[in-house]
Design an enzyme around this catalytic site. Structure first.
Site, PDB file in Angstrom:
ATOM      1  CG  ASN A  13      -3.674 -33.819  22.829  1.00 14.54           C
ATOM      2  OD1 ASN A  13      -3.070 -34.169  21.955  1.00 14.54           O
ATOM      3  ND2 ASN A  13      -5.077 -33.940  23.100  1.00 14.54           N
ATOM      4  CE  LYS A  16      -5.698 -30.060  23.769  1.00 13.81           C
ATOM      5  NZ  LYS A  16      -5.821 -29.596  25.366  1.00 13.81           N
ATOM      6  CD  GLU A  42      -8.992 -30.939  31.533  1.00  9.25           C
ATOM      7  OE1 GLU A  42     -10.150 -31.346  31.110  1.00  9.25           O
ATOM      8  OE2 GLU A  42      -7.891 -30.508  31.000  1.00  9.25           O
ATOM      9  CG  ASP A  73     -10.406 -27.433  28.824  1.00 11.26           C
ATOM     10  OD1 ASP A  73      -9.847 -28.634  28.936  1.00 11.26           O
ATOM     11  OD2 ASP A  73     -11.613 -27.523  29.141  1.00 11.26           O
ATOM     12  CB  SER A  74     -10.268 -27.946  22.975  1.00 12.07           C
ATOM     13  OG  SER A  74      -9.007 -27.144  22.738  1.00 12.07           O
ATOM     14  CG  PHE A 152      -6.308 -34.998  18.084  1.00 11.70           C
ATOM     15  CD1 PHE A 152      -5.785 -33.769  17.312  1.00 11.70           C
ATOM     16  CD2 PHE A 152      -6.884 -34.874  19.393  1.00 11.70           C
ATOM     17  CE1 PHE A 152      -5.842 -32.432  17.977  1.00 11.70           C
ATOM     18  CE2 PHE A 152      -6.801 -33.533  19.950  1.00 11.70           C
ATOM     19  CZ  PHE A 152      -6.536 -32.197  19.252  1.00 11.70           C
ATOM     20  CG  PHE A 154     -14.683 -35.020  19.258  1.00 13.71           C
ATOM     21  CD1 PHE A 154     -15.391 -36.089  19.517  1.00 13.71           C
ATOM     22  CD2 PHE A 154     -14.389 -33.893  20.291  1.00 13.71           C
ATOM     23  CE1 PHE A 154     -15.715 -36.245  20.579  1.00 13.71           C
ATOM     24  CE2 PHE A 154     -14.768 -34.423  21.325  1.00 13.71           C
ATOM     25  CZ  PHE A 154     -15.594 -35.410  21.627  1.00 13.71           C
ATOM     26  CG  ASP A 155      -9.365 -33.425  14.052  1.00 14.83           C
ATOM     27  OD1 ASP A 155     -10.081 -32.423  14.424  1.00 14.83           O
ATOM     28  OD2 ASP A 155      -8.220 -33.412  14.425  1.00 14.83           O
ATOM     29  CE  LYS A 173      -7.763 -29.527  14.432  1.00 10.10           C
ATOM     30  NZ  LYS A 173      -7.406 -30.558  15.144  1.00 10.10           N
TER      31      LYS A 173
HETATM   32  P1  ITT Z   1      -4.714 -31.686  28.048  1.00  7.14           P
HETATM   33  O1  ITT Z   1      -3.633 -32.336  28.775  1.00  7.14           O
HETATM   34  O2  ITT Z   1      -4.196 -30.388  27.141  1.00  7.14           O
HETATM   35  O3  ITT Z   1      -5.832 -31.117  28.882  1.00  7.14           O
HETATM   36  P2  ITT Z   1      -6.852 -33.198  26.566  1.00  7.14           P
HETATM   37  O4  ITT Z   1      -6.581 -34.530  25.432  1.00  7.14           O
HETATM   38  O5  ITT Z   1      -7.152 -33.805  27.969  1.00  7.14           O
HETATM   39  O6  ITT Z   1      -5.378 -32.616  26.779  1.00  7.14           O
HETATM   40  P3  ITT Z   1      -8.972 -31.396  26.323  1.00  7.14           P
HETATM   41  O7  ITT Z   1      -9.434 -31.877  27.722  1.00  7.14           O
HETATM   42  O8  ITT Z   1      -8.574 -29.761  25.823  1.00  7.14           O
HETATM   43  O9  ITT Z   1      -7.469 -32.176  26.002  1.00  7.14           O
HETATM   44  O10 ITT Z   1      -9.899 -31.855  25.122  1.00  7.14           O
HETATM   45  C1  ITT Z   1     -10.893 -32.484  25.291  1.00  7.14           C
HETATM   46  C2  ITT Z   1     -11.317 -33.593  24.078  1.00  7.14           C
HETATM   47  O11 ITT Z   1     -11.840 -32.831  23.135  1.00  7.14           O
HETATM   48  C3  ITT Z   1      -9.980 -34.394  23.839  1.00  7.14           C
HETATM   49  O12 ITT Z   1     -10.010 -35.617  24.309  1.00  7.14           O
HETATM   50  C4  ITT Z   1     -10.231 -34.495  22.283  1.00  7.14           C
HETATM   51  O13 ITT Z   1     -10.879 -35.772  22.072  1.00  7.14           O
HETATM   52  C5  ITT Z   1     -10.919 -33.338  21.737  1.00  7.14           C
HETATM   53  N1  ITT Z   1     -10.661 -32.254  20.954  1.00  7.14           N
HETATM   54  C6  ITT Z   1      -9.656 -31.299  21.516  1.00  7.14           C
HETATM   55  N2  ITT Z   1      -9.318 -30.543  20.525  1.00  7.14           N
HETATM   56  C7  ITT Z   1      -9.488 -31.241  19.449  1.00  7.14           C
HETATM   57  C8  ITT Z   1      -9.149 -30.999  18.033  1.00  7.14           C
HETATM   58  O14 ITT Z   1      -8.782 -29.859  17.731  1.00  7.14           O
HETATM   59  N3  ITT Z   1      -9.860 -32.053  17.280  1.00  7.14           N
HETATM   60  C9  ITT Z   1     -10.589 -32.950  17.563  1.00  7.14           C
HETATM   61  N4  ITT Z   1     -10.847 -33.116  18.590  1.00  7.14           N
HETATM   62  C10 ITT Z   1     -10.384 -32.330  19.630  1.00  7.14           C
END
Ligand code: ITT
Length: 191
Positions: A13, A16, A42, A73-74, A152, A154-155, A173
């Protein structure tokens, strides 16, 4: 002279990476972050702490990475939807997206629009040590409509003190976000 510490961030990502590089540049001058773009599998688990730990262990067991690395992971958690999308955030974003979430929140007012963002950073220093987790959260609410061009995921629908994350600069942010808080804990630990 102080030695620069190098640490690898494994993620696909780019958003990130931008946020974390920005924060490291502003707040940790002796740390260099490098991205390794690797799409590790994942696992779908109930808590993002467990997802982060399982991902870090998978990478340690399957790749030979010579430097300390971290993954994160977020997820976004909406109490009135019993914590949905939470650990399913990536899937929900790809499928119903922000418009779908806004529909699910239709008719919800005031406190019922509360939401929490959470990031779990998992740091692996050596292959002998268990990953160390750093958690950051931020409380906000789901906006009534998408607003803003930045950020990006859900922002555009996550509102913090009146502005959506998509209406804020990366720097603003980072000051308050789940990722900023989790990553600052990692920086303090390394320092
Ligand atoms: P990785 O390769 O790091 O796993 P990812 O895009 O799959 O990247 P996650 O599984 O951690 O990332 O994120 C889950 C979703 O949550 C991701 O698709 C984003 O749409 C959303 N997300 C994560 N962090 C965010 C943020 O800071 N603001 C808005 N949306 C976010």
């Amino acid at each position: 002279m102080r030695l620069r510490k190098e640490i690898i961030f494994i993620t696909t990502n780019a958003h990130k990476v931008e946020e974390i590089m920005d924060l490291a540049y502003a707040e940790a001058e002796d740390i260099t972050i490098e991205q390794l773009e690797y799409d590790y599998p994942e696992r779908q688990l109930d808590a993002i702490e467990e997802v982060a730990r399982a991902s870090a262990n998978y990478i340690m067991e399957n790749m030979e990475i010579k430097k300390p690395f971290f993954i994160e992971d977020s997820g976004m958690f909406i109490p009135v939807l019993n914590g949905f999308p939470g650990p399913f955030s990536a899937f929900v974003f790809k499928t119903i997206g922000n418009e779908g979430l806004l529909k699910l929140m239709g008719g919800k007012r005031g406190d019922a629009r509360r939401a929490t963002f959470k990031t779990v950073v998992a740091l692996c220093e050596t292959s002998e040590k268990e990953p160390i987790l750093f958690v950051g959260t931020v409380e906000g609410k789901i906006a009534n409509a998408m607003r803003g061009e930045g950020g990006f995921g859900f922002d555009p629908i996550f509102e913090y003190k009146g502005a959506t994350f998509a209406e804020m600069s990366t720097e603003a942010k980072n000051k308050v976000s789940h990722r900023g808080k989790a990553f600052r804990k990692l920086l303090n630990y390394i320092a």
